[in-house]
Design a protein around this motif. Structure first.
Motif, short mmCIF file in Angstrom:
data_model
loop_
_atom_site.label_atom_id
_atom_site.label_comp_id
_atom_site.label_asym_id
_atom_site.label_seq_id
_atom_site.Cartn_x
_atom_site.Cartn_y
_atom_site.Cartn_z
N LEU A 59 0.80 -1.21 0.00
CA LEU A 59 0.00 0.00 0.00
C LEU A 59 0.84 1.27 0.00
O LEU A 59 0.61 2.16 -0.82
CB LEU A 59 -0.97 -0.01 1.19
N GLN A 60 1.79 1.40 0.91
CA GLN A 60 2.53 2.65 0.97
C GLN A 60 3.30 2.90 -0.32
O GLN A 60 3.35 4.03 -0.81
CB GLN A 60 3.48 2.67 2.17
N GLU A 61 3.90 1.86 -0.86
CA GLU A 61 4.59 2.00 -2.14
C GLU A 61 3.63 2.46 -3.23
O GLU A 61 3.94 3.34 -4.04
CB GLU A 61 5.22 0.67 -2.53
N ALA A 62 2.43 1.89 -3.22
CA ALA A 62 1.43 2.26 -4.22
C ALA A 62 1.00 3.71 -4.06
O ALA A 62 0.86 4.45 -5.06
CB ALA A 62 0.22 1.34 -4.11
N LEU A 63 0.78 4.14 -2.83
CA LEU A 63 0.35 5.52 -2.60
C LEU A 63 1.40 6.51 -3.09
O LEU A 63 1.06 7.56 -3.65
CB LEU A 63 0.06 5.74 -1.12
N ASP A 64 2.67 6.18 -2.89
CA ASP A 64 3.74 7.05 -3.39
C ASP A 64 3.70 7.16 -4.91
O ASP A 64 3.88 8.24 -5.49
CB ASP A 64 5.10 6.52 -2.95
N LYS A 65 3.43 6.05 -5.59
CA LYS A 65 3.36 6.06 -7.05
C LYS A 65 2.13 6.80 -7.54
O LYS A 65 2.19 7.54 -8.54
CB LYS A 65 3.37 4.64 -7.59
N ILE A 66 1.01 6.59 -6.85
CA ILE A 66 -0.21 7.30 -7.24
C ILE A 66 -0.01 8.80 -7.17
O ILE A 66 -0.43 9.55 -8.06
CB ILE A 66 -1.38 6.84 -6.35
#
Length: 237
Positions: A59-66
């Motif tokens: 999740l945190q990695e995804a939020l950074d990419k988003i």
């Protein structure tokens, strides 16, 4: 060394060829780019080459990419990793699809936390198709009750099933695993026609997408064939 754009073209042609060979409608199988551990710049290259859907596990990695790619309105974000209860709010807020729901509690939280005015969140139920101790997912026997209960939730749409069969199986056994998931979806649709469209089978990866498509996959989840081998180390935030 081939580029990400070249790889997208190659995988897309594999999907098209397998779809035609299976006698299925062109466009009935979509490519989900598995982008965990990849850098935003790599995703940007893929998006500029026409890739729309990206699947994230952390999740945190995804939020950074988003956040880094928020200027790319065409991107459709899919969550495909294990879900902890304390992470559901951000998943409900930031993603269009979740492929890894395995219990009612998670589906209920996603429904309750989907922001007002957003379209329903598309859900797939993750099935532990080979009953592996190390794999997430509900059992086949749990599915009918889950389908009925999730079908009553207001802000999610139950779209189908997802599985990650044991990759060490023989090709024949792998095919049977995919077929079992497809047959299970057909049985669920007959038994619970009111549960939702139930039109999705999320199965198949870089090495076995042709087999999955032959057995009915509508999403194939591909990472290595698009981006190359993953980095050897990854720290999940």
């Amino acid at each position: 060394m081939s580029s990400i754009a070249d790889n997208i073209g190659s995988v897309t042609r594999r999907i098209q060829k397998a779809t035609l060979k299976a006698g299925r409608d062109p466009g009935s199988v979509r490519l989900l780019a598995v982008s965990k551990t990849r850098q935003p710049d790599e995703l940007r290259v893929a998006a500029n080459a026409g890739q729309v859907a990206f699947g994230e596990n952390y999740l945190q990695e995804a939020l950074d990419k988003i956040e880094a790619l928020k200027d790319l309105d065409q991107i459709e974000w899919h969550f495909i990793g294990p879900i902890q209860s304390n992470k559901t709010r951000q998943i409900a807020e930031m993603f269009a699809w979740v492929h890894s729901v395995d219990r009612l509690k998670i589906a209920r939280r996603l429904s309750e936390q989907r922001p007002p005015g957003f379209p329903p969140l598309n859900l797939c139920l993750q099935v532990n198709i080979n009953d592996e101790d190390s794999k997430s997912g509900c059992t086949l026997s749990e599915l009918p009750e889950l389908v009925d209960e999730i079908g009553d939730l207001p802000n999610v749409k139950l779209r189908g099933l997802m599985a990650i069969p044991d990759p060490d199986q023989s090709e024949a056994d792998l095919r049977m695993s995919f077929r079992k998931l497809a047959n299970t979806l057909r049985e669920l649709k007959r038994a619970s026609p009111e549960a939702g469209p139930m039109d999705t089978l999320s199965m198949g990866m870089s090495d076995d997408l042709e087999i999955a498509i032959a057995e009915g996959a509508t999403w194939v989840r591909v990472g290595t064939a698009l981006f190359g081998a993953r980095p050897s180390k990854h720290s999940q935030s």
